[in-house]
Motif scaffolding. Structure first.
Motif, mmCIF file in Angstrom:
data_model
loop_
_atom_site.group_PDB
_atom_site.id
_atom_site.type_symbol
_atom_site.label_atom_id
_atom_site.label_comp_id
_atom_site.label_asym_id
_atom_site.label_seq_id
_atom_site.Cartn_x
_atom_site.Cartn_y
_atom_site.Cartn_z
ATOM 1 N N GLY A 1 -10.835 3.392 4.650
ATOM 2 C CA GLY A 1 -9.615 3.882 5.284
ATOM 3 C C GLY A 1 -8.406 3.060 4.848
ATOM 4 O O GLY A 1 -8.534 1.969 4.285
ATOM 5 N N LEU A 2 -7.197 3.623 5.101
ATOM 6 C CA LEU A 2 -5.975 2.921 4.668
ATOM 7 C C LEU A 2 -5.728 1.652 5.467
ATOM 8 O O LEU A 2 -5.224 0.674 4.940
ATOM 9 C CB LEU A 2 -4.753 3.839 4.805
ATOM 10 N N THR A 3 -6.068 1.675 6.746
ATOM 11 C CA THR A 3 -5.857 0.474 7.546
ATOM 12 C C THR A 3 -6.631 -0.685 6.927
ATOM 13 O O THR A 3 -6.129 -1.811 6.816
ATOM 14 C CB THR A 3 -6.320 0.710 9.000
ATOM 15 N N TRP B 1 5.532 1.902 11.391
ATOM 16 C CA TRP B 1 4.239 2.186 12.027
ATOM 17 C C TRP B 1 3.832 0.942 12.822
ATOM 18 O O TRP B 1 3.797 -0.159 12.265
ATOM 19 C CB TRP B 1 3.209 2.486 10.944
ATOM 20 N N TYR C 1 1.433 -2.181 11.818
ATOM 21 C CA TYR C 1 1.744 -3.268 10.873
ATOM 22 C C TYR C 1 1.836 -4.611 11.597
ATOM 23 O O TYR C 1 1.555 -5.650 11.018
ATOM 24 C CB TYR C 1 3.070 -2.994 10.145
ATOM 25 N N ASN D 1 6.805 2.478 3.028
ATOM 26 C CA ASN D 1 5.959 3.558 3.547
ATOM 27 C C ASN D 1 6.789 4.846 3.609
ATOM 28 O O ASN D 1 7.528 5.073 4.552
ATOM 29 C CB ASN D 1 5.422 3.168 4.944
ATOM 30 N N ASN E 1 6.184 6.892 8.522
ATOM 31 C CA ASN E 1 5.784 6.981 9.924
ATOM 32 C C ASN E 1 6.593 5.910 10.639
ATOM 33 O O ASN E 1 6.461 4.731 10.275
ATOM 34 C CB ASN E 1 4.273 6.691 10.045
ATOM 35 N N ASP F 1 2.555 1.917 0.938
ATOM 36 C CA ASP F 1 1.673 2.650 1.845
ATOM 37 C C ASP F 1 1.973 4.140 1.682
ATOM 38 O O ASP F 1 2.915 4.669 2.259
ATOM 39 C CB ASP F 1 1.915 2.182 3.292
ATOM 40 N N ALA G 1 0.296 6.728 2.676
ATOM 41 C CA ALA G 1 -0.593 7.511 3.550
ATOM 42 C C ALA G 1 -0.252 9.005 3.524
ATOM 43 O O ALA G 1 -1.142 9.849 3.493
ATOM 44 C CB ALA G 1 -0.528 6.977 4.981
ATOM 45 N N TYR G 2 1.045 9.327 3.526
ATOM 46 C CA TYR G 2 1.460 10.739 3.660
ATOM 47 C C TYR G 2 1.922 11.319 2.324
ATOM 48 O O TYR G 2 2.723 12.262 2.285
ATOM 49 C CB TYR G 2 2.572 10.860 4.723
ATOM 50 N N SER H 1 -7.295 10.093 4.257
ATOM 51 C CA SER H 1 -7.012 10.376 5.669
ATOM 52 C C SER H 1 -6.018 11.521 5.841
ATOM 53 O O SER H 1 -6.333 12.535 6.470
ATOM 54 C CB SER H 1 -6.497 9.119 6.374
ATOM 55 N N LYS H 2 -4.808 11.348 5.283
ATOM 56 C CA LYS H 2 -3.798 12.400 5.448
ATOM 57 C C LYS H 2 -3.755 13.286 4.198
ATOM 58 O O LYS H 2 -3.612 14.495 4.303
ATOM 59 C CB LYS H 2 -2.405 11.798 5.672
ATOM 60 N N ARG I 1 -12.701 7.751 6.503
ATOM 61 C CA ARG I 1 -12.544 6.333 6.183
ATOM 62 C C ARG I 1 -12.753 6.092 4.695
ATOM 63 O O ARG I 1 -13.604 5.285 4.273
ATOM 64 C CB ARG I 1 -13.491 5.445 7.021
HETATM 65 C C1 LIG Z 1 1.903 4.761 7.685
HETATM 66 C C2 LIG Z 1 0.442 4.734 7.902
HETATM 67 N N1 LIG Z 1 -0.302 3.942 7.126
HETATM 68 C C3 LIG Z 1 -1.633 3.853 7.286
HETATM 69 C C4 LIG Z 1 -2.280 4.587 8.255
HETATM 70 C C5 LIG Z 1 -3.755 4.400 8.448
HETATM 71 O O1 LIG Z 1 -4.544 5.343 7.855
HETATM 72 P P1 LIG Z 1 -6.122 5.335 8.093
HETATM 73 O O2 LIG Z 1 -6.384 6.285 9.195
HETATM 74 O O3 LIG Z 1 -6.694 5.784 6.798
HETATM 75 O O4 LIG Z 1 -6.546 3.950 8.411
HETATM 76 C C6 LIG Z 1 -1.541 5.434 9.090
HETATM 77 C C7 LIG Z 1 -2.225 6.188 10.150
HETATM 78 O O5 LIG Z 1 -1.679 6.753 11.019
HETATM 79 C C8 LIG Z 1 -0.151 5.505 8.903
HETATM 80 O O6 LIG Z 1 0.614 6.277 9.680
#
Ligand SMILES: Cc1ncc(COP(=O)(O)O)c(C=O)c1O
Length: 444
Positions: A120-122, A146, A149, A193, A197, A230, A232-233, A267-268, A276
């Protein structure tokens, strides 16, 4: 503590680059992938008639032992489901993701590392923290950000978050970005990012160019800059003026003093939040294949030290999707649905009725939009009343911002969602609404 010989060997390779060795945290400097341990010995025994190295259980015919009550729901062979994944990720998926990065970012011509798979990104962000952040390091992030962080970088790795307001007069706040770059320590860590978000903003093309230029200038002054990107989106842009590539594309070959770290995943981007599966990919001017491999080795070492490896089944499912003839069309369809919701939200927010109570922050991409409430209207109170009286859930951020995930609201419900927000704001406003022009400009 003396470096392990394997870490020393990695630094022998990284030291051939003028800047690479200086980016690592103390913890990151020491990490290595234990190629000579159980994993290495297991790899050497692969294909032997009798193989008593593997830490899983095999049936007499060599198929991983498994439970039929699980397998009956899965349409993949057990070998793609139950064993541990390689520490770096499934090789075919790493190669496919690298191809996708290039395909989605046509201006990216530089050498980049093979992506390493994380859980997963986290987790990818956390691994980046592990490798690059020491207690007290400055981490430059535009606000609002977000909220995770904080936990990820400040709480876990001791970074000092130096935030600056994302917007000035509803444009990317390039002046504040330049100041943040000039004021922090010589080793700088920046987190970008976009799509963002919580705001749903992506810088316009000229804003993105100015941001890259600011980073270049800082690098030319001798600063070493790690940019955590990041993504993610990634790919969810609704305005053609917005920068449509990843910041990784212009940063991966910008300067020898700039290490670009791309963090992205399923994820997104692939509509697979619970899978994950995410990736860490590196780019820096002058990167050799050996240095790229050393970066991947350190990354896989940090993964081995935290979650060992990412889920295998989901990696194979992603590979199957990439090979499906309908994959591109399926993604287009989902993206079109999100765009429709975005457009419905923008239409609803064009109605002047809300202007006495809140203003929208710039939004052109992603999953969310944010509104800033007029002074005197409390975000948490609005959220509570929306829940209690209007059957409506939104996120309150601090005392003035509401984040609305239009990504999860059907088009037909979006006008009602905005109307509910206006109704609640009316109720919470005891004084006469101010004139429309009097809302404060958002600086953060
Ligand atoms: C900006 C940003 N980075 C990373 C993530 C984390 O993604 P993941 O669900 O793959 O851990 C999110 C999840 O909401 C997010 O909004």
């Amino acid at each position: 503590m003396a470096l392990h010989p394997l870490a020393q060997a990695l630094h022998g390779t990284l030291d051939t680059h003028p800047s690479l060795p200086y980016f690592f945290s103390h913890r990151g400097r020491g990490i290595y992938f234990p190629k000579q341990g159980i994993l290495g010995q297991t790899a050497e025994a692969k294909g032997k008639a009798i193989n008593a190295t593997i830490g899983i259980a095999l049936d007499d015919d060599g198929v991983p032992l498994h439970l039929p009550s699980i397998q009956s729901h899965i349409d993949l062979p057990p070998a793609e489901v139950y064993p541990y994944a390689p520490g770096y990720g499934v090789p075919e998926l790493r190669a496919a993701w690298q191809d996708r990065i290039r395909c989605n970012n046509p201006s990216l011509k530089a050498a980049i590392s093979l992506p390493v798979v994380t859980s997963g990104l986290t987790h990818a962000l956390s691994v980046a923290g592990y490798l690059f952040i020491d207690e007290g390091d400055d981490l430059i992030i535009p606000q609002p950000m977000w909220d995770n962080y904080d936990l990820l970088f400040q709480h876990t790795y001791g970074a000092r978050i130096r935030s600056f307001p994302l917007f000035h007069n509803d444009e990317f706040n390039i002046a504040a970005f330049r100041v943040a770059l000039s004021e922090s320590s010589r080793k700088k860590i920046v987190l970008l990012n976009f799509p963002n978000n919580p705001t749903g903003y992506t810088p316009l093309r000229e804003e993105a160019a100015a941001m890259v230029d600011a980073i270049r200038r800082s690098a030319e002054e001798g600063n070493r800059i790690i940019v955590l990107i990041d993504d993610a989106y990634f790919g969810l842009n609704y305005d053609e003026r917005a920068f449509s590539e990843s910041f990784f594309a212009p940063l991966a070959d910008l300067h020898e003093n700039v290490l670009a770290v791309k963090i992205d995943g399923a994820s997104k981007e692939e509509f697979a939040w619970g899978f994950r599966v995410a990736f860490l990919t590196y780019g820096i001017r002058g990167l050799t294949p050996e240095q790229a491999e050393a970066l991947a080795d350190k990354t896989a070492g940090a993964i081995r030290a935290t979650v060992s490896n990412a889920p295998l089944l989901q990696q194979h499912l992603m590979l199957r999707a990439f090979n499906s003839p309908t994959y591109d069309e399926e993604k287009r369809k989902n993206a079109a649905m999100l765009r429709e919701r975005y457009e419905a939200a923008m239409r609803a927010l064009r109605e002047p009725a809300h202007e006495d109570f809140f203003r929208m922050l710039p939004c052109n991409s992603g999953y969310f939009f944010c509104v800033e409430l007029r002074e005197g209207i409390d975000a948490e109170q609005v959220r509570q009343m929306l829940l209690a009286d209007f059957d409506t859930g939104v996120i309150a951020l601090g005392s003035r911002l509401l984040r609305i995930a239009f990504s999860s609201v059907p088009v037909a419900d979006i006008p009602r969602l905005v109307a509910n927000m206006i109704e609640v704001c009316k109720k919470t406003t005891h004084t006469q609404p101010r004139s429309r022009g009097s809302l404060p400009r958002t600086e953060g």
